[in-house]
Scaffold this active site. Structure first.
Site, PDB file in Angstrom:
ATOM      1  N   ASP A   1      47.029  83.772 -61.559  1.00 14.47           N
ATOM      2  CA  ASP A   1      46.378  82.632 -62.211  1.00 14.47           C
ATOM      3  C   ASP A   1      45.054  83.079 -62.853  1.00 14.47           C
ATOM      4  OD1 ASP A   1      46.025  79.563 -62.465  1.00 14.47           O
ATOM      5  OD2 ASP A   1      44.187  80.182 -61.446  1.00 14.47           O
TER       6      ASP A   1
ATOM      7  N   GLY B   1      44.750  70.083 -53.081  1.00 22.20           N
ATOM      8  CA  GLY B   1      45.306  70.000 -54.437  1.00 22.20           C
ATOM      9  C   GLY B   1      44.841  71.104 -55.372  1.00 22.20           C
TER      10      GLY B   1
ATOM     11  N   GLY C   1      41.568  70.960 -59.032  1.00 22.44           N
ATOM     12  CA  GLY C   1      41.670  69.588 -58.507  1.00 22.44           C
ATOM     13  C   GLY C   1      42.061  68.643 -59.631  1.00 22.44           C
TER      14      GLY C   1
ATOM     15  N   GLY D   1      39.179  74.322 -64.932  1.00 27.58           N
ATOM     16  CA  GLY D   1      39.371  72.903 -64.585  1.00 27.58           C
ATOM     17  C   GLY D   1      38.472  71.994 -65.408  1.00 27.58           C
TER      18      GLY D   1
ATOM     19  N   ILE E   1      35.303  72.320 -66.158  1.00 25.85           N
ATOM     20  CA  ILE E   1      34.130  72.936 -66.813  1.00 25.85           C
ATOM     21  C   ILE E   1      34.416  73.084 -68.304  1.00 25.85           C
ATOM     22  CG2 ILE E   1      32.540  74.892 -66.843  1.00 25.85           C
ATOM     23  CD1 ILE E   1      33.727  75.747 -64.128  1.00 25.85           C
TER      24      ILE E   1
ATOM     25  N   GLU F   1      48.399  76.314 -56.908  1.00 18.57           N
ATOM     26  CA  GLU F   1      49.569  76.146 -57.770  1.00 18.57           C
ATOM     27  C   GLU F   1      50.774  75.818 -56.880  1.00 18.57           C
ATOM     28  OE1 GLU F   1      49.414  76.407 -61.288  1.00 18.57           O
ATOM     29  OE2 GLU F   1      47.318  76.391 -60.744  1.00 18.57           O
TER      30      GLU F   1
ATOM     31  N   GLU G   1      41.551  72.778 -73.143  1.00 21.87           N
ATOM     32  CA  GLU G   1      40.292  72.926 -72.403  1.00 21.87           C
ATOM     33  C   GLU G   1      40.517  73.035 -70.888  1.00 21.87           C
ATOM     34  OE1 GLU G   1      36.772  72.921 -73.727  1.00 21.87           O
ATOM     35  OE2 GLU G   1      36.924  73.873 -71.768  1.00 21.87           O
TER      36      GLU G   1
ATOM     37  N   LYS H   1      43.939  83.139 -66.889  1.00 18.27           N
ATOM     38  CA  LYS H   1      42.713  82.515 -67.402  1.00 18.27           C
ATOM     39  C   LYS H   1      41.829  83.552 -68.098  1.00 18.27           C
ATOM     40  CE  LYS H   1      42.734  78.909 -63.887  1.00 18.27           C
ATOM     41  NZ  LYS H   1      42.401  78.631 -62.477  1.00 18.27           N
TER      42      LYS H   1
ATOM     43  N   VAL I   1      41.408  76.597 -68.381  1.00 18.35           N
ATOM     44  CA  VAL I   1      40.496  77.529 -67.700  1.00 18.35           C
ATOM     45  C   VAL I   1      39.307  76.749 -67.153  1.00 18.35           C
ATOM     46  CG1 VAL I   1      39.179  79.665 -67.886  1.00 18.35           C
ATOM     47  CG2 VAL I   1      41.121  79.295 -69.413  1.00 18.35           C
TER      48      VAL I   1
HETATM   49  P1  NDP Z   1      51.985  69.342 -60.042  1.00 18.29           P
HETATM   50  O1  NDP Z   1      52.994  70.220 -59.408  1.00 18.29           O
HETATM   51  O2  NDP Z   1      51.147  68.460 -59.173  1.00 18.29           O
HETATM   52  O3  NDP Z   1      52.687  68.409 -61.144  1.00 18.29           O
HETATM   53  C1  NDP Z   1      53.726  68.853 -61.969  1.00 18.29           C
HETATM   54  C2  NDP Z   1      54.417  67.624 -62.542  1.00 18.29           C
HETATM   55  O4  NDP Z   1      55.447  68.043 -63.405  1.00 18.29           O
HETATM   56  C3  NDP Z   1      55.070  66.717 -61.481  1.00 18.29           C
HETATM   57  O5  NDP Z   1      54.875  65.369 -61.827  1.00 18.29           O
HETATM   58  C4  NDP Z   1      56.553  67.065 -61.573  1.00 18.29           C
HETATM   59  O6  NDP Z   1      57.412  65.985 -61.222  1.00 18.29           O
HETATM   60  C5  NDP Z   1      56.667  67.379 -63.062  1.00 18.29           C
HETATM   61  N1  NDP Z   1      57.761  68.270 -63.386  1.00 18.29           N
HETATM   62  C6  NDP Z   1      57.990  69.518 -62.923  1.00 18.29           C
HETATM   63  N2  NDP Z   1      59.082  70.036 -63.507  1.00 18.29           N
HETATM   64  C7  NDP Z   1      59.545  69.087 -64.347  1.00 18.29           C
HETATM   65  C8  NDP Z   1      60.655  69.019 -65.221  1.00 18.29           C
HETATM   66  N3  NDP Z   1      61.515  70.038 -65.365  1.00 18.29           N
HETATM   67  N4  NDP Z   1      60.838  67.891 -65.925  1.00 18.29           N
HETATM   68  C9  NDP Z   1      59.992  66.842 -65.797  1.00 18.29           C
HETATM   69  N5  NDP Z   1      58.921  66.864 -64.999  1.00 18.29           N
HETATM   70  C10 NDP Z   1      58.705  67.964 -64.269  1.00 18.29           C
HETATM   71  O7  NDP Z   1      51.059  70.298 -60.926  1.00 18.29           O
HETATM   72  P2  NDP Z   1      49.538  70.081 -61.346  1.00 18.29           P
HETATM   73  O8  NDP Z   1      49.334  68.696 -61.796  1.00 18.29           O
HETATM   74  O9  NDP Z   1      48.660  70.666 -60.307  1.00 18.29           O
HETATM   75  O10 NDP Z   1      49.431  71.106 -62.587  1.00 18.29           O
HETATM   76  C11 NDP Z   1      49.861  70.761 -63.878  1.00 18.29           C
HETATM   77  C12 NDP Z   1      49.342  71.791 -64.864  1.00 18.29           C
HETATM   78  O11 NDP Z   1      47.933  71.806 -64.820  1.00 18.29           O
HETATM   79  C13 NDP Z   1      49.778  73.228 -64.554  1.00 18.29           C
HETATM   80  O12 NDP Z   1      49.928  73.933 -65.761  1.00 18.29           O
HETATM   81  C14 NDP Z   1      48.591  73.778 -63.783  1.00 18.29           C
HETATM   82  O13 NDP Z   1      48.502  75.186 -63.843  1.00 18.29           O
HETATM   83  C15 NDP Z   1      47.471  73.110 -64.553  1.00 18.29           C
HETATM   84  N6  NDP Z   1      46.212  73.024 -63.824  1.00 18.29           N
HETATM   85  C16 NDP Z   1      46.189  72.506 -62.557  1.00 18.29           C
HETATM   86  C17 NDP Z   1      44.989  72.389 -61.893  1.00 18.29           C
HETATM   87  C18 NDP Z   1      44.909  71.869 -60.506  1.00 18.29           C
HETATM   88  O14 NDP Z   1      43.826  71.949 -59.903  1.00 18.29           O
HETATM   89  N7  NDP Z   1      45.971  71.304 -59.938  1.00 18.29           N
HETATM   90  C19 NDP Z   1      43.725  72.791 -62.536  1.00 18.29           C
HETATM   91  C20 NDP Z   1      43.873  73.297 -63.885  1.00 18.29           C
HETATM   92  C21 NDP Z   1      45.073  73.399 -64.497  1.00 18.29           C
HETATM   93  P3  NDP Z   1      57.420  65.386 -59.726  1.00 18.29           P
HETATM   94  O15 NDP Z   1      56.058  64.763 -59.524  1.00 18.29           O
HETATM   95  O16 NDP Z   1      58.502  64.364 -59.708  1.00 18.29           O
HETATM   96  O17 NDP Z   1      57.646  66.548 -58.839  1.00 18.29           O
HETATM   97  N1  HSE Z   2      45.423  76.881 -58.828  1.00 20.99           N
HETATM   98  C1  HSE Z   2      44.312  76.874 -59.693  1.00 20.99           C
HETATM   99  C2  HSE Z   2      43.074  77.308 -58.930  1.00 20.99           C
HETATM  100  C3  HSE Z   2      44.123  75.505 -60.279  1.00 20.99           C
HETATM  101  O1  HSE Z   2      43.135  77.401 -57.703  1.00 20.99           O
HETATM  102  O2  HSE Z   2      42.057  77.571 -59.561  1.00 20.99           O
HETATM  103  C4  HSE Z   2      43.110  75.470 -61.363  1.00 20.99           C
HETATM  104  O3  HSE Z   2      43.529  76.125 -62.504  1.00 20.99           O
END
Ligand code: NDP
Ligand code: HSE
Length: 429
Positions: free
Chosen positions: A203, A189, A304, A136, A138, A192, A131, A207, A134
Site C-alpha cells: 500500500d 477501519g 479511516g 486519506g 490530508i 485494507e 485526492e 502511494k 494518498v
Molecule cells: P471496503 O472493503 O470497506 O468497501 C469496499 C466496497 O466495495 C464494499 O461496499 C463492497 O461491498 C464493495 N464491493 C467490493 N467488490 C465489489 C464488486 N465486485 N461489485 C460491487 N461492489 C463491490 O473498502 P474501503 O471503503 O476501506 O476502501 C475503498 C477504497 O478506498 C479502496 O481503494 C481503498 O484502498 C481506498 N482507501 C481506503 C481507506 C481506508 O482507510 N479504509 C483510506 C484511503 C483509501 P459490500 O459492502 O457488500 O462488501
Molecule cells: N490501509 C490504508 C492504511 C488505508 O492503512 O493507510 C489508507 O489508504
C-alpha cells in the site's frame, strides 16, 4: 445532467463509500453552494445490495452490478470506492468511454495502471481525481500538482500507511504484540481488506509511486518501488531503537538524484527528535523538500472512512464545478521520461545487531569485513557478555550494494553466530 443536480454513481459502499454518502447528506447545502449544483447519489453498487448499512440512501438505489451504475444514463459522475485492480479498472475505463468523469481513492489501481487511466481520461476529455488515494484526509495531491507548480521538488519522505504506523506505535509505546495491534487497526477501519497489502508495504509503495509521479513529473509505477514490509520487525527491534533514542517507522522515500528517481519503502530507525517520529497511530505525514520552499510537511489522518471521505467529497465538488463550467482540472502531469535508480545504487546508514563469539579479535574481524566492502562504521558497542555477547554497529552512509556485500560476508564469518537485526537509519543528515 438534470438541471442543477449532478448525480453520482457510487461503486462500493463500504468504509469510505458509506462515509461519502453520509457526508454528502450532512453537508448538502454547503456542497451545493460550493459546487454550484446539488450532488445526489443516484445509484450505489455493493456486493450485498440488500445489507442494511444505516445510510441515508433508499434501498432501491442499490445494485450488486457496478457496470449497471456506470452505464446508467442518470449517472453524471462515477465515484469508484471498491478498491483493487479489477473490476475497478474496467469500470473506470467504461466510465471514460461514456464521457463520465471519475473520482477514486484506489491507489493500487492508479499506481499499477496510471498511464492507461490518464490516457483514457485525456481521450475522453474528462476528469480523473484521486485526492483520497494518498494520505486519506490530508490534502496532498492538489498541493503537489497545483500549488507547487513553481517548485522543483527534490525529495519526499513520508509515513503513508496508517495500519503499519498504528502497529509500530502500539508495539513501541504499549509493548503490544504485532498481531494484537493489527487486530485493533482492522477494527478501527484502517486496514485494507487483505492486511498483507499494508504489512508488506504494498500500500505504501502504491502511494509513493503516485506521489513520486506527481513530484518528479514522470510516471513511476508500484513495481518500480523497492519494498520491504514490517513483518520482520520484532518487539526487540522496536525496544532496542527506543533505548538508543530512535523510533521505528515504515518510511516511503522518493528522491531525484542526477535526474533519476529513487523510490523505496522500508522500515527504518529515525531519531526521536525528527518530526516524523512524532507521527503516531494511524496518522500520516509527508515531508517535501524543494529548491525554493525548503521543507514542507503535510500531516493528518491518513486512514479511516470519515477522513478519507472528506477528500472524496472535495474531489466530487471540484469535478462537479468543472463539469458545469464545461472544463477539466489539471490532468496527468507526467510530462517527462525519467529512469528509476536501482536500489543497489542508493545510499543509506544501517543499524546491525550481531550475536558474536566473546573473544579477543572478533571486533577487528568484523570491522575488517565492513572495511573491505567500503562501509565505514560510525559507532559500535558491545551488549552482554559470554554466550549473550552482542555487537551493535551503526554505519556511516554507504551504498546499498556495498552494505549487502558486507552482510553476505558476515554470514560466512565464524565469529558471527547470528545476524539478529538489520534496520536502515534515516533522517540523520
Ligand atoms: P471496503 O472493503 O470497506 O468497501 C469496499 C466496497 O466495495 C464494499 O461496499 C463492497 O461491498 C464493495 N464491493 C467490493 N467488490 C465489489 C464488486 N465486485 N461489485 C460491487 N461492489 C463491490 O473498502 P474501503 O471503503 O476501506 O476502501 C475503498 C477504497 O478506498 C479502496 O481503494 C481503498 O484502498 C481506498 N482507501 C481506503 C481507506 C481506508 O482507510 N479504509 C483510506 C484511503 C483509501 P459490500 O459492502 O457488500 O462488501
Ligand atoms: N490501509 C490504508 C492504511 C488505508 O492503512 O493507510 C489508507 O489508504
Amino acid at each position: 445532467m438534470n438541471g442543477r443536480t449532478l448525480r453520482v454513481g457510487l461503486l462500493g459502499c463500504g468504509k469510505v463509500g458509506g462515509a461519502v454518502v453520509r457526508l454528502l447528506d450532512e453537508h448538502r447545502d454547503d456542497i451545493e453552494r460550493r459546487a454550484g449544483c446539488r450532488l445526489e447519489v443516484a445509484r450505489a453498487a455493493a456486493r450485498d445490495p440488500s445489507k442494511d448499512r444505516g445510510l441515508p440512501l433508499e434501498a432501491a438505489r442499490f445494485t450488486a452490478d457496478p457496470a449497471e451504475v456506470v452505464s446508467d444514463p442518470d449517472v453524471d459522475i462515477v465515484c469508484e470506492l471498491i478498491g483493487g485492480i479489477e473490476p475497478a479498472r474496467t469500470l473506470i475505463l467504461e466510465a471514460f468511454d461514456r464521457g463520465k468523469p471519475v473520482v477514486t481513492a484506489n491507489k493500487e489501481l492508479l499506481a499499477a495502471h496510471g498511464r492507461e487511466l490518464f490516457d483514457a481520461s485525456d481521450q475522453a476529455g474528462v476528469d480523473l481525481y484521486f485526492e483520497a488515494a494518498v494520505g486519506g484526509g490530508i490534502p496532498l495531491i492538489r498541493p503537489l500538482k497545483e500549488s507547487l507548480t513553481g517548485e522543483r521538488i527534490r525529495r519526499l519522505i513520508g509515513i503513508v500507511n496508517g495500519t503499519t504506523n498504528y502497529i509500530l506505535t502500539r508495539m513501541s509505546e504499549k509493548g503490544m504484540s504485532f498481531s494484537d495491534a493489527l487486530t485493533e487497526a482492522q477494527a478501527l477501519g484502517y486496514a485494507e481488506a487483505d492486511p498483507t497489502v499494508d504489512i508488506g508495504g504494498h500500500d505504501a509503495a502504491s502511494k509513493l509511486a503516485i506521489l513520486a509521479s506527481i513530484a518528479f513529473n514522470a510516471r513511476v509505477s508500484s513495481s518500480d518501488v523497492f519494498r520491504e514490509g514490517i513483518a520482520f520487525v520484532t518487539q526487540d527491534d522496536v525496544q532496542a531503537a527506543r533505548r538508543l533514542g530512535y523510533v521505528v517507522k515504515l518510511l516511503a522515500i522518493a528522491e531525484l538524484q542526477d535526474e533519476t528517481i529513487a523510490v523505496r519503502v522500508h522500515p527504518a530507525m529515525i531519531r526521536r527528535e525528527h518530526p516524523l517520529a512524532a507521527v503516531h497511530d494511524a496518522f500520516n505525514a509527508v515531508f517535501v523538500e524543494g529548491d525554493k520552499i525548503g521543507q514542507l510537511m503535510f500531516y493528518g489522518r491518513g486512514a479511516g472512512g470519515d477522513p478519507t471521505a472528506t477528500a472524496v467529497v472535495g474531489d466530487l465538488v471540484s469535478v462537479a464545478r468543472n463539469r458545469l463550467a464545461g472544463t477539466r482540472g489539471v490532468g496527468c502531469t507526467c510530462f517527462l521520461e525519467r529512469s528509476i535508480r536501482p536500489m543497489a545504487e542508493t545510499e543509506g546508514e544501517y543499524y546491525v545487531l550481531l550475536r558474536v563469539e566473546d573473544r579477543p579479535g572478533v571486533l577487528a574481524e568484523i570491522a575488517g569485513v565492513f572495511a573491505r566492502s567500503g562501509v565505514s562504521i560510525k559507532s559500535v558497542w558491545q551488549e552482554g557478555m559470554g554466550d549473550d555477547a552482542q555487537l551493535v554497529f551503526i554505519t556511516h552512509r554507504a551504498r546499498e550494494d556495498a552494505f549487502q556485500r558486507a552482510i553476505a560476508d558476515l554470514r560466512d564469518l565464524k565469529a558471527v553466530e547470528d545476524i539478529r537485526s538489520i534496520l536502515r537509519v534515516e533522517g540523520e543528515e
